[in-house]
Write an enzyme that holds these catalytic residues in place. Structure first.
Site, PDB file in Angstrom:
ATOM      1  N   LYS A  38       0.847  -1.206   0.000  1.00  0.00           N
ATOM      2  CA  LYS A  38       0.000   0.000   0.000  1.00  0.00           C
ATOM      3  C   LYS A  38       0.879   1.252   0.000  1.00  0.00           C
ATOM      4  CE  LYS A  38      -0.341  -0.289   5.072  1.00  0.00           C
ATOM      5  NZ  LYS A  38      -1.145  -0.890   6.164  1.00  0.00           N
ATOM      6  N   TYR A 264      12.659  31.913   5.485  1.00  0.00           N
ATOM      7  CA  TYR A 264      11.397  32.611   5.735  1.00  0.00           C
ATOM      8  C   TYR A 264      11.208  32.936   7.209  1.00  0.00           C
ATOM      9  CZ  TYR A 264       9.785  31.528   0.999  1.00  0.00           C
ATOM     10  OH  TYR A 264       9.644  31.445  -0.363  1.00  0.00           O
TER      11      TYR A 264
HETATM   12  C1  LIG Z   1      -0.292  -1.823   6.932  1.00  0.00           C
HETATM   13  C2  LIG Z   1      -0.779  -3.145   7.383  1.00  0.00           C
HETATM   14  C3  LIG Z   1       0.108  -4.227   7.580  1.00  0.00           C
HETATM   15  C4  LIG Z   1       1.618  -4.083   7.495  1.00  0.00           C
HETATM   16  O1  LIG Z   1       2.145  -3.677   8.729  1.00  0.00           O
HETATM   17  P1  LIG Z   1       3.740  -3.562   8.962  1.00  0.00           P
HETATM   18  O2  LIG Z   1       3.850  -3.130  10.363  1.00  0.00           O
HETATM   19  O3  LIG Z   1       4.213  -2.517   7.997  1.00  0.00           O
HETATM   20  O4  LIG Z   1       4.323  -4.895   8.675  1.00  0.00           O
HETATM   21  C5  LIG Z   1      -0.423  -5.471   7.873  1.00  0.00           C
HETATM   22  N1  LIG Z   1      -1.762  -5.636   8.013  1.00  0.00           N
HETATM   23  C6  LIG Z   1      -2.641  -4.618   7.871  1.00  0.00           C
HETATM   24  C7  LIG Z   1      -4.094  -4.876   8.072  1.00  0.00           C
HETATM   25  C8  LIG Z   1      -2.183  -3.331   7.577  1.00  0.00           C
HETATM   26  O5  LIG Z   1      -3.056  -2.327   7.464  1.00  0.00           O
END
Ligand SMILES: *Cc1c(COP(=O)(O)O)cnc(C)c1O
Length: 368
Positions: A38, A264
């Site tokens: 993702k 800035y």
């Molecule tokens: C993002 C996510 C993961 C991955 O988690 P990590 O800590 O990056 O390994 C796994 N399961 C779900 C449901 C997630 O949303």
């Protein structure tokens, strides 16, 4: 690793392979591995990362949103893709692109079954998510019977897996809480499997769950941050190699007298004669304003150079007083030696946030 001429995020695919293979040593040979890709594979470029992992025979992918799954299908990815938060407006697209939804409430379950029936689907794979303590998405444990009833009323879908998500798998002080989540999930799985009459896959662990709760791997584990090189603790970090290095260059050097200001709102005032460098990366590239005003350092010729004054949209200024360097020299924001984790720590943030924040404007370069 060549000297760069602009800001780049350099992605080391050999390190990705190392992390993937290391994670495999931490699970049983028959436990499936799902790669979480993702958010552009945590900022690294989802299509490229997924293609590489597909060649390494990863079992599954997960994305958060339907459009992320569509992008992977467009890139030619054939491996099953679980969409964690699919949103009902996208269900038709999801089916058209062979993406598998997480269904986490009676509302989305009903909506999905309606679309699957309208699209004349038979046993379309879905993943039923239960809430065991994170209180984010998921059916409650007492919903098992009603979920099974809804599933048994239709031939359009089949529960390919049931899963849940740990709330504090990286925090060993929360072991009691996590063990309770594991117990709840085990009991849900037993009731569900007995009632539905077939065996869906079971999965619960994210990266820290994989490392800290080997007894809870079930049929599959889901890793994101581990693949990208972070183990969420000093003890585990040594086994992983961060895959991304954020590199840039010195655009210009100024020497300013005591009392002169930088940037800035004149947020930095030199307390002595100071040498500053301007580098071409700013908040539009993912370096948030919180990193300014001395809160974080970048590295010039391996020496720490604090970010001074306010972070601009396209640039930051750093203090290079006493560092031998010149215009055009390389600047490391983070890499394997100076990790994104330690960069983020300066502003009370975490590796997850800084690596996913690097914007699409920054060119990705892959080391194969
Ligand atoms: C993002 C996510 C993961 C991955 O988690 P990590 O800590 O990056 O390994 C796994 N399961 C779900 C449901 C997630 O949303």
């Amino acid at each position: 690793m060549e000297q760069v001429h602009e800001t780049v995020l350099e992605i080391d695919l050999k390190a990705l392979k190392h992390n993937f293979q290391y994670l495999k040593t931490r699970v049983q040979p028959n436990t499936k591995v799902l790669a979480v890709v993702k958010a552009f594979a945590y900022g690294n470029d989802a299509a490229e990362i997924a293609r590489y992992l597909e060649n390494l025979e990863v079992d599954y992918f997960a994305v958060a949103y339907t459009q992320e799954g569509v992008a992977l299908r467009d890139a030619g990815i054939k491996t099953p893709i679980l969409v964690l938060h699919p949103q009902s407006a996208n269900f038709k697209t999801l089916i058209a692109r062979c993406l598998e939804p997480s269904l986490y409430s009676h509302f989305v379950l009903r909506e999905f079954i309606a679309v699957a029936e309208a699209e004349k689907q038979h046993h379309y794979p879905v993943h039923i998510k239960f809430n065991t303590g994170l209180n984010r998405l998921g059916f409650d444990p007492q919903d098992v019977a009603s979920v099974v009833t809804s599933l048994k009323k239709t031939e359009s879908v089949i529960a390919k897996s049931i899963f849940s998500h740990l709330a504090a798998s990286e925090d060993l002080r929360e072991k009691l809480f996590t063990n309770n989540q594991i117990k709840t999930f085990t009991s849900i799985s037993e009731t569900f499997t007995a009632a539905i009459g077939y065996k869906p896959m079971l999965h619960l662990c994210n990266t820290s769950g994989i490392l800290n709760y080997p007894e809870a791997h079930f049929d599959m584990v889901r890793s994101g941050i581990g693949l990208y090189g972070f183990g969420n603790s000093e003890k585990e970090d040594v086994h992983f190699k961060p895959i991304a290095s954020l590199k840039t260059i010195i655009s210009q050097i100024h020497t300013i007298p005591k009392g002169a200001s930088v940037g800035y709102n004149r947020a930095f005032i030199a307390s002595k004669k100071t040498t500053t460098a301007t580098i071409p990366i700013g908040h539009a590239d993912g370096i948030g304003r919180q990193y300014g005003n001395g809160k974080a350092c970048v590295f010039v010729n391996n020496k720490p150079a604090p970010i001074i004054g306010n972070v601009c949209m396209d640039m930051i200024m750093i203090d290079i007083t006493g560092i031998s360097c010149q215009e055009g020299d390389e600047v490391i924001v983070f890499n394997q030696a100076h990790t994104a984790h330690s960069f983020a720590q300066g502003v009370n943030s975490i590796s997850y946030e800084i690596i996913t924040a690097i914007s699409q404007r920054v060119k990705r370069v892959f080391l194969k």
